[in-house]
Scaffold this motif. Structure first.
Motif, short mmCIF file in Angstrom:
data_model
loop_
_atom_site.label_atom_id
_atom_site.label_comp_id
_atom_site.label_asym_id
_atom_site.label_seq_id
_atom_site.Cartn_x
_atom_site.Cartn_y
_atom_site.Cartn_z
N ALA A 156 9.16 0.56 7.11
CA ALA A 156 9.78 1.90 7.13
C ALA A 156 10.09 2.26 5.60
O ALA A 156 9.83 3.35 5.26
CB ALA A 156 10.92 2.06 7.89
N ARG A 157 10.81 0.98 4.92
CA ARG A 157 11.11 1.16 3.42
C ARG A 157 9.69 1.48 2.70
O ARG A 157 9.72 2.67 1.84
CB ARG A 157 11.78 0.02 3.06
N LEU A 158 8.82 0.78 2.70
CA LEU A 158 7.51 0.87 2.01
C LEU A 158 6.72 2.44 2.56
O LEU A 158 6.02 2.89 1.45
CB LEU A 158 6.75 -0.40 2.24
N VAL A 159 6.69 2.75 3.66
CA VAL A 159 6.22 3.97 3.95
C VAL A 159 6.70 5.28 3.29
O VAL A 159 6.33 6.23 2.84
CB VAL A 159 6.30 4.23 5.64
N ARG A 204 1.28 2.36 7.08
CA ARG A 204 0.97 1.46 8.01
C ARG A 204 -0.10 1.59 8.74
O ARG A 204 -0.73 2.63 9.27
CB ARG A 204 2.16 1.53 9.32
N VAL A 205 -1.10 0.53 8.77
CA VAL A 205 -2.35 0.39 9.42
C VAL A 205 -2.38 0.16 10.80
O VAL A 205 -2.69 0.65 11.79
CB VAL A 205 -3.17 -0.46 8.37
N GLU A 217 8.63 -1.50 -6.94
CA GLU A 217 9.58 -1.16 -5.93
C GLU A 217 9.23 -2.10 -4.79
O GLU A 217 10.46 -2.55 -4.21
CB GLU A 217 9.41 0.24 -5.43
N VAL A 218 8.00 -2.29 -4.25
CA VAL A 218 7.90 -3.33 -3.06
C VAL A 218 8.36 -4.52 -3.62
O VAL A 218 8.91 -5.37 -2.75
CB VAL A 218 6.29 -3.58 -2.88
N LEU A 219 8.08 -5.28 -4.66
CA LEU A 219 8.54 -6.62 -4.86
C LEU A 219 9.44 -7.01 -5.76
O LEU A 219 9.95 -8.15 -6.10
CB LEU A 219 7.12 -7.02 -5.76
N GLY A 220 10.35 -5.85 -6.11
CA GLY A 220 11.49 -6.04 -7.14
C GLY A 220 10.90 -6.51 -8.41
O GLY A 220 11.52 -6.98 -9.23
N ALA A 246 11.60 -7.19 13.89
CA ALA A 246 12.68 -6.11 13.44
C ALA A 246 12.62 -6.16 11.99
O ALA A 246 12.73 -5.12 11.20
CB ALA A 246 14.10 -6.38 14.26
N THR A 247 12.69 -7.39 11.34
CA THR A 247 12.43 -7.24 9.95
C THR A 247 11.17 -6.72 9.13
O THR A 247 11.50 -6.01 8.35
CB THR A 247 12.74 -9.00 9.39
N LEU A 248 10.35 -7.02 9.92
CA LEU A 248 8.90 -6.47 9.42
C LEU A 248 9.01 -4.98 9.52
O LEU A 248 8.48 -4.25 8.57
CB LEU A 248 7.67 -7.24 10.18
#
Length: 144
Positions: free
Chosen positions: A108-111, A117-118, A25-28, A101-103
């Motif tokens: 948020a998608r990965l959480v 998030r660390v 999911e993270v990397l496609g 903003a991109t990060l």
């Protein structure tokens, strides 16, 4: 002179399929087809001796450009900081607020997928901002 060889990145983990599917999911990435003669990975898994069932899983870049990711079950848990980690390059070429903003959007998608998030490492004049995160088993990676 040696030629460039293909390589894979191997993760030690407790639940290989769960971690592999997170990274898909993270990397496609995608799960490759099961071995010849098996209709599914579940069927292949059931064919293994009990001690080897669910002991490994993999995912691949569908374009073939990125390395194969291999996940193997190990008995011990993660106890120290990773010596190697992945940088997920979502902000390449972006600077300042646009990069941040991109990060944050990708964070948020990965959480939502189970990442943690660390901390934010803010831009410091030499390096742009990045976000340190952990995958579903606590392996560190950076959104860069």
């Amino acid at each position: 002179m040696s030629s460039i060889r293909q390589f894979q990145v191997t993760f030690d983990c407790a639940d290989p399929e769960r971690v592999a599917r997170f990274w898909c999911e993270v990397l496609g990435y995608v799960v490759p087809p099961p071995p010849e003669g098996f209709a599914s990975w579940a069927e292949f898994n059931r064919s293994l001796p009990p001690e080897r069932q669910s002991s490994a899983f993999a995912c691949v870049d569908p374009s073939g450009a990125g390395p194969r990711l291999y996940f193997q079950r190990v008995p011990e848990g993660k106890v120290v900081k990773n010596r190697v980690h992945l940088d997920v390059r979502v902000g390449t070429g972006l600077v300042g607020e646009e990069r941040l903003a991109t990060l944050e959007a990708e964070c948020a998608r990965l959480v939502a997928l189970g990442a943690v998030r660390v901390r934010l490492l803010p831009a410091d004049g030499e390096e742009e901002s990045c976000i340190v995160m952990q995958d579903v088993e606590g392996n560190e990676f950076c959104l860069d």
